[in-house]
Design an enzyme around this catalytic site. Structure first.
Site, PDB file in Angstrom:
ATOM      1  N   ASP A   1      23.070  14.675  19.914  1.00 49.34           N
ATOM      2  CA  ASP A   1      24.050  13.969  19.089  1.00 49.34           C
ATOM      3  C   ASP A   1      24.349  14.832  17.867  1.00 49.34           C
ATOM      4  OD1 ASP A   1      25.446  12.073  17.470  1.00 49.34           O
ATOM      5  OD2 ASP A   1      24.382  10.438  18.469  1.00 49.34           O
TER       6      ASP A   1
ATOM      7  N   ARG B   1      26.590  13.690  15.396  1.00 44.79           N
ATOM      8  CA  ARG B   1      27.287  12.863  14.409  1.00 44.79           C
ATOM      9  C   ARG B   1      26.627  12.937  13.036  1.00 44.79           C
ATOM     10  NH1 ARG B   1      27.730   7.419  17.806  1.00 44.79           N
ATOM     11  NH2 ARG B   1      25.739   8.227  18.533  1.00 44.79           N
TER      12      ARG B   1
END
Length: 423
Positions: A334, A336
């Site tokens: 991930d 983000r």
């Protein structure tokens, strides 16, 4: 030849490329980040109409600055155009709040970016081309799921927050990213020097000033920003005594817009909107903060490659391999990185979220680390989870994401639950 015959081609196009690798330009105003007032802080000048006035790295509009370049190159837009901001002022005044001047609270957006005509009127009159980086307006939001909730009786029209036709009445805020590099580096536990170097290298040398202009500490990155949707009175967000229902949502075009059922993004988003409407009708306020971080900030190409890898792997699409498939393609599960996400919450003056509609521990940890209290976490109802998205849900629950229910066992994670590519 101009792309539009009614717009003249560029006059006197520049013959030389300018590399800003020297000391500050004549007339550039200083920026004192986290100052107590706008006058002390100074304006962010990222426009190119007068390069000597620029006091930041990069330009406005994020990734859309490339489209501006195309418009200028084709002759459709004059490079010297200045925006006419008549009647563009915010429909709702937000702040200022104490967080705006608390060191380290807001590092990825300009707190004064919505009110430049008011707070920087003197500089505008002096010829500085200062552009807003935040816009505040009002809108009606119409979603089939909200209309269905109205028809089924889960929601009630009140004419104030929800119309009889199913339109939710909101204030929405668009925010462009404005990074104060010294504090951004602190958020990511690295040195400012390393951050500048890696940003320079990983964008293919797009911004030489990152490594040649240490005096410029503010960067306008070429990325998407965020939009905040407020259900109720914006000023109530800063009152910890008023119930706040909130969701932080990261973009998923396939689900959010087109309804792809491989994930729970749209169901979670629409569920949060329903909760926000109900919260506002109870006398509270609701907030959905929508970030452009498509495909876990990996992009749709990477996301779709991962989908193919999941569906084609031996044993089918199973929850025990859910995160591994992303890491195989992207090198990380991930990207983000929610460290910058709480800035918009601080900008809105939020100190307490009574009901956080999210199962993400990354978001929860970032919010609470920013000093914002979370009272209750609200998960998505089980009946709203698409069948093909159960793989994602099981994987996340097993990885420690919030759930009030049972966590799947290792054996349960190995069972193929996702559809094949031909199904």
């Amino acid at each position: 030849m101009s792309a539009d015959p009614t717009i003249p081609a560029r006059e006197n196009p520049p013959r030389h490329i300018r590399l800003t690798s020297h000391a500050g330009g004549y007339g550039a105003l200083p920026i004192r980040w986290a100052a107590a007032t706008a006058a002390e802080r100074g304006p962010v000048v990222g426009t190119t109409t007068n390069r000597s006035h620029r006091n930041v790295i990069g330009t406005h509009s994020g990734s859309y600055s490339v489209y501006r370049a195309l418009a200028v190159a084709s002759g459709a837009l004059s490079a010297s155009h200045k925006a006419d901001l008549t009647n563009t002022s915010p429909t709702d005044i937000i702040g200022p709040y104490p967080q705006w001047s608390e060191p380290g609270r807001i590092v990825a957006m300009d707190p004064w970016g919505a009110t430049i005509a008011d707070v920087f009127g003197t500089e505008l009159a002096a010829g500085y081309d200062i552009r807003p980086t935040i816009a505040v307006t009002q809108a009606h939001v119409i979603l089939p799921e909200v209309i269905e909730a109205l028809q089924s009786g889960r929601l009630k029209a009140d004419g104030k927050y929800l119309t009889a036709g199913g339109a939710a009445m909101v204030t929405k805020v668009a925010v462009e990213p404005v990074w104060f590099l010294p504090e951004v580096a602190k958020r990511f536990n690295c040195s400012e020097t390393d951050l500048r170097r890696v940003l320079f290298e990983e964008t293919g040398g797009m911004y030489p000033e990152l490594v040649t202009r240490s005096d410029l500490e503010v960067f306008l990155p070429p990325i998407g920003g965020l939009t905040a949707y407020i259900f109720g009175k914006p000023r109530d967000l800063a009152n910890p005594e008023i119930e706040l229902t909130a969701r932080v949502h990261d973009e998923c075009n396939g689900s959010d817009v087109f309804g792809s059922d491989i994930c729970t993004c749209r169901p979670y988003l629409t569920h949060a909107i329903e909760e926000c409407i109900q919260g506002a009708q109870r006398g509270g306020v609701g907030l959905v903060s929508y970030f452009r971080k498509e495909g876990r900030a990996l992009g749709e190409v990477t996301k779709f490659l991962v989908y193919n890898a999941r569906k084609r792997q031996v044993g089918g699409d199973t929850a025990d391999q859910y995160f591994n498939r992303t890491e195989c393609v992207a090198g990380v599960q991930d990207m983000r990185f929610q460290e910058l996400m709480p800035d918009v919450l601080n900008w809105l003056g939020i100190r307490k979220i009574h009901r956080l509609v999210s199962m993400s521990n990354m978001k929860y940890d970032a919010i609470t680390a920013a000093g914002i209290e979370v009272v209750e976490r609200v998960n998505i109802p089980e009946h709203m989870i698409p069948a093909d998205a159960q793989v994602e849900m099981d994987a996340k629950m097993a990885a420690g994401y919030f759930t009030p229910g049972a966590v799947p066992t290792a054996e349960e994670l190995k069972k193929a639950k996702g559809r094949g590519l031909d199904a």
